[in-house]
Design an enzyme around this catalytic site. Structure first.
Site, mmCIF file in Angstrom:
data_model
loop_
_atom_site.group_PDB
_atom_site.id
_atom_site.type_symbol
_atom_site.label_atom_id
_atom_site.label_comp_id
_atom_site.label_asym_id
_atom_site.label_seq_id
_atom_site.Cartn_x
_atom_site.Cartn_y
_atom_site.Cartn_z
ATOM 1 N N CYS A 196 0.833 -1.214 0.000
ATOM 2 C CA CYS A 196 0.000 0.000 0.000
ATOM 3 C C CYS A 196 0.863 1.258 0.000
ATOM 4 C CB CYS A 196 -0.957 0.015 1.193
ATOM 5 S SG CYS A 196 -2.174 -1.316 1.154
ATOM 6 N N ASN A 197 1.983 1.196 -0.693
ATOM 7 C CA ASN A 197 2.878 2.353 -0.797
ATOM 8 C C ASN A 197 3.458 2.380 -2.210
ATOM 9 O OD1 ASN A 197 4.830 4.383 -0.511
ATOM 10 N ND2 ASN A 197 5.223 3.841 1.620
#
Length: 773
Positions: free
Chosen positions: A410-411
């Site tokens: 999630c980055n």
């Protein structure tokens, strides 16, 4: 070499191990503490006993519940070394909800901007959708936050515009574990930004004369590090408690400084518990006096909040403070020590040829604990430098009882930075290839779309680290890819469903097919809407059925006429179209239609006589005009031609029915031109990608889909591969590079022949699994 020095005493470690005996009982090695840490057994037992002892109900009903919640609020402030004099505590669902609350309520004024760090969690990117009231949105690099902010002592212009700018960054990157120096908080608040970053939305303009506020995403950082809010004073701090305690989930917090509270605008919504009163018959209402009550809409998750008390108590009991070090300082030292040891061990993992097994992703190394936390991100590479997909690593790890994280975590911004992806590469991954967050689409043209991440908590042991190293050594230094894939396939039933789907894609696939209807001319590629192509007893249908001959009846090839590669074939509507620039000519595909009024001719291919039908004057004139040679004719094979070696039926190919090329081998050449252009130089019918360069040279037999093939041997190359198939230009480095990589031998690709003599309705399809037997 880094030696591991334990932070905890033997008795402390024994107590910790007893709290997490379920890991040993389940034969599990847990290495995803950046995702969530684990709860202690005594912690959840004490939390349950607390619920059994007390009547805990809606805080609007019961004063006891409100007292418990106030206790937790005080404990949160104490945990971060601050008081209610300086910070408000707003309970939220999680760090994401906290970030959303800031984005919705921050007052940018007329000229304020939103600045965010590239290496931020997806939730920070989501803030952009809630800050449309900002004048502009800018993306900052980590260097622009730390190295390019104005130096202490320099003076920022006195604010003259009614604008507040918000700068959001993570205290610790959840991808790599890199820690942004927290001195940047006060530096930016006092001096602003020297550069605003890359403008991506809104009005671009001067920003240095705004007041600057800091929103610190502390979710990853505070899980294993102390955050001292007396020393560093961000305006907003966002966190999730499950990252720290493992239990309970569903509760986070937004800490708001008194300065930050003044920058919040009037709310457009209020919920239960946030007002003193609201009239139904008019629009009049009055918000609560207490700041945190105005933003805690509805009934709080009071049972979860009460459960946090045992989280704080358990942490302080299991990892007690010493005279010199507080609990979180000790945890920080512990996880950093493990990460430092692992990084050193990973660097030492080498293939027999000396090539490194591991590609590490970090900025500052692991020497300085203030710059690097307990996270290690990496990818695995083969002895030829190719990447192993993180999906495969996830499967192998799971079968060894190791729980870790793969992907971009999630980055996406950190993924983009560490993997060196530009905008075009991002489009290729997410738009054209269709990757989505959380899937196992791990390699595109051999390049990784994510990484492997391991992260540590206070209950992680050196044994856990050694188990990971043992798995990497045994699976990637002591075995061949085919052995590893077979192991995964045999054990696939033990994997979770999401990884079972990944197992189906471990085998190489048929990526593309190409036929060359006219010998030595350009390819007609089977891709896109064309997924399948029929087989004949000579190979792929229409492959090398035509050839161009000169006035002496000799076959014309690119060795004599490089412009042949510019003749582009197109098969449609029962005709073969030939294109050269804007000019086009066509001949029928039906051999019966062709034979009706065609003269028979004889030519040679590889010293073998071949019978052919002349395709007529119109196409002959077209060829002569476009290629600038008189007397050219187009012939179509009409008689049977057999291999002199094994009597296999052949078209006008030089040696075998099919030529197979491995894209991994092409990548190893490392040419500057696009990879597809290099693949085209080798004029292969079948293109696969095994992930290992030159692995195809060891093949004996293989099947593609339902079709079995026998390997005839490697393709001995000539200088024809030096011709760029798009331009016709020659460049000698192709041949010289192959010679260097193959120790003087000019081998690239392999010849294969179909084993089954039954043609039936056999066909090959892009996406067919390639199985080496």
């Amino acid at each position: 070499m880094t030696l591991y020095s334990p932070e905890f005493s033997e008795s402390e470690q024994s107590k910790i191990d007893a709290e997490f005996s379920r890991l040993t009982e389940n034969k599990s090695v847990y290495l995803d503490h950046a995702g969530t840490t684990l709860y202690a057994e005594s912690q959840v037992k004490a939390a349950a006993e607390q619920l059994q002892r007390n009547v805990i109900c809606n805080p609007h009903t019961c004063r006891l519940t409100g007292d418990f919640v106030d206790q937790v609020r005080y404990k949160v402030l104490e945990f971060f070394n601050t008081t209610s004099e300086d910070y408000h505590v707003i309970f939220t669902a999680n760090a994401t909800a906290s970030l959303s609350l800031v984005a919705e309520n921050f007052d940018f004024g007329s000229f304020g901007n939103f600045h965010f760090c590239q290496e931020n969690h997806t939730s920070v990117l989501g803030m952009r959708e809630r800050v449309s009231h900002a004048k502009g949105i800018y993306m900052l690099t980590e260097r622009e936050i730390t190295g390019c902010s104005l130096q202490n002592g320099s003076s920022k212009e006195k604010p003259t515009d009614p604008g507040r700018s918000l700068v959001t960054f993570s205290a610790q990157c959840n991808f790599s574990g890199y820690k942004i120096p927290l001195d940047a908080i006060g530096n930016i608040q006092e001096n602003g930004l020297h550069t605003p970053g890359k403008h991506i939305w809104g009005t671009e303009g001067k920003t240095s004369n705004n007041d600057y506020y800091i929103c610190l995403d502390a979710a990853s950082f505070v899980a294993t590090n102390p955050l001292d809010l007396k020393r560093y004073r961000p305006d907003f701090v966002c966190l999730s408690f499950y990252k720290i305690f493992g239990y309970p989930t569903g509760v986070g917090a937004l800490l708001v400084s008194k300065r930050g509270a003044e920058a919040f605008r009037d709310r457009k919504f209020f919920g239960g518990g946030t007002i003193n009163y609201a009239y139904p018959h008019t629009m009049e209402y009055q918000l609560r006096e207490s700041f945190h009550q105005r933003y805690e809409d509805g009934t709080l998750p009071f049972l979860a909040i009460v459960g946090l008390l045992e989280g704080f108590r358990t942490l302080e009991r299991i990892v007690p403070k010493t005279k010199e070090l507080a609990t979180m300082e000790r945890i920080s030292r512990h996880v950093h020590g493990l990460a430092k040891y692992l990084e050193d061990q990973l660097k030492q993992l080498k293939h027999p040829n000396g090539e490194p097994l591991i590609q590490l992703y970090n900025k500052a190394g692991y020497q300085d604990r203030t710059r690097q936390g307990g996270i290690v991100a990496f990818n695995v590479r083969t002895d030829s430098g190719d990447y192993v997909g993180f999906g495969e690593i996830a499967c192998v790890a799971a079968l060894h009882g190791i729980l870790l994280r793969t992907g971009c975590f999630c980055n996406i911004g950190a993924c983009q930075y560490y993997l060196g992806l530009d905008g075009d590469a991002m489009d290729a991954i997410y738009k054209r290839a269709g990757r989505i967050c959380g899937d196992y689409f791990d390699l595109i043209d051999g390049q990784p779309t994510g990484a492997v991440r391991v992260s540590f908590g206070y209950m992680t042991t050196i044994h856990d680290v050694e188990e990971l190293l043992k798995m990497l050594r045994s699976s990637y230094l002591a075995t061949k890819p085919q052995q590893r894939i077979l192991f995964i396939e045999e054990q696939a039933g033990q994997l979770p469903p999401v990884l079972q789907k990944r197992v189906q894609n471990l085998r190489p696939k048929l990526l593309q097919m190409a036929i060359f209807p006219v010998k030595s001319c350009a390819a007609f590629k089977i891709e896109g809407y064309l997924k399948s192509w029929p087989l004949t007893d000579q190979g792929l249908k229409y492959d090398r059925e035509w050839m161009i001959v000169d006035m002496n009846g000799m076959a014309l090839t690119q060795k004599r006429c490089t412009e042949l590669c510019l003749i582009r074939p197109l098969i449609k509507n029962d005709v073969l179209e030939l294109h050269f620039g804007d000019s086009c000519v066509s001949v029928p595909l039906s051999l019966e239609d062709q034979a009706a009024d065609s003269a028979k001719c004889v030519s040679k291919v590889c010293r073998q006589p071949v019978e052919g039908l002349d395709c007529g004057e119109r196409v002959a004139e077209w060829l002569s005009t476009n290629l600038g040679q008189d007397g050219l004719r187009l012939l179509r094979q009409s008689g049977q031609r057999n291999s002199s070696k094994d009597q296999q039926k052949l078209s006008l190919v030089n040696q075998a029915q099919f030529l197979l090329v491995n894209r991994s081998s092409v990548r190893s050449l490392q040419f500057e031109e696009p990879l597809d252009d290099t693949v085209d130089r080798f004029r292969a019918n079948i293109i696969i990608d095994t992930g290992l360069a030159f692995e195809e040279l060891s093949f004996k037999q293989l099947s593609i889909g339902k079709v079995q093939f026998q390997v005839q041997g490697p393709c001995q190359r000539c200088d024809m591969i030096c011709i760029n198939q798009k331009t016709g230009e020659r460049s000698p480095e192709t041949l010289t590079t192959i010679s260097r990589l193959q120790s003087g031998r000019m081998r690239f690709g392999i010849y294969i022949t179909r084993i089954s003599k039954d043609t039936g309705d056999l066909q090959l399809s892009c996406g067919d699994t390639v199985l080496v037997e």
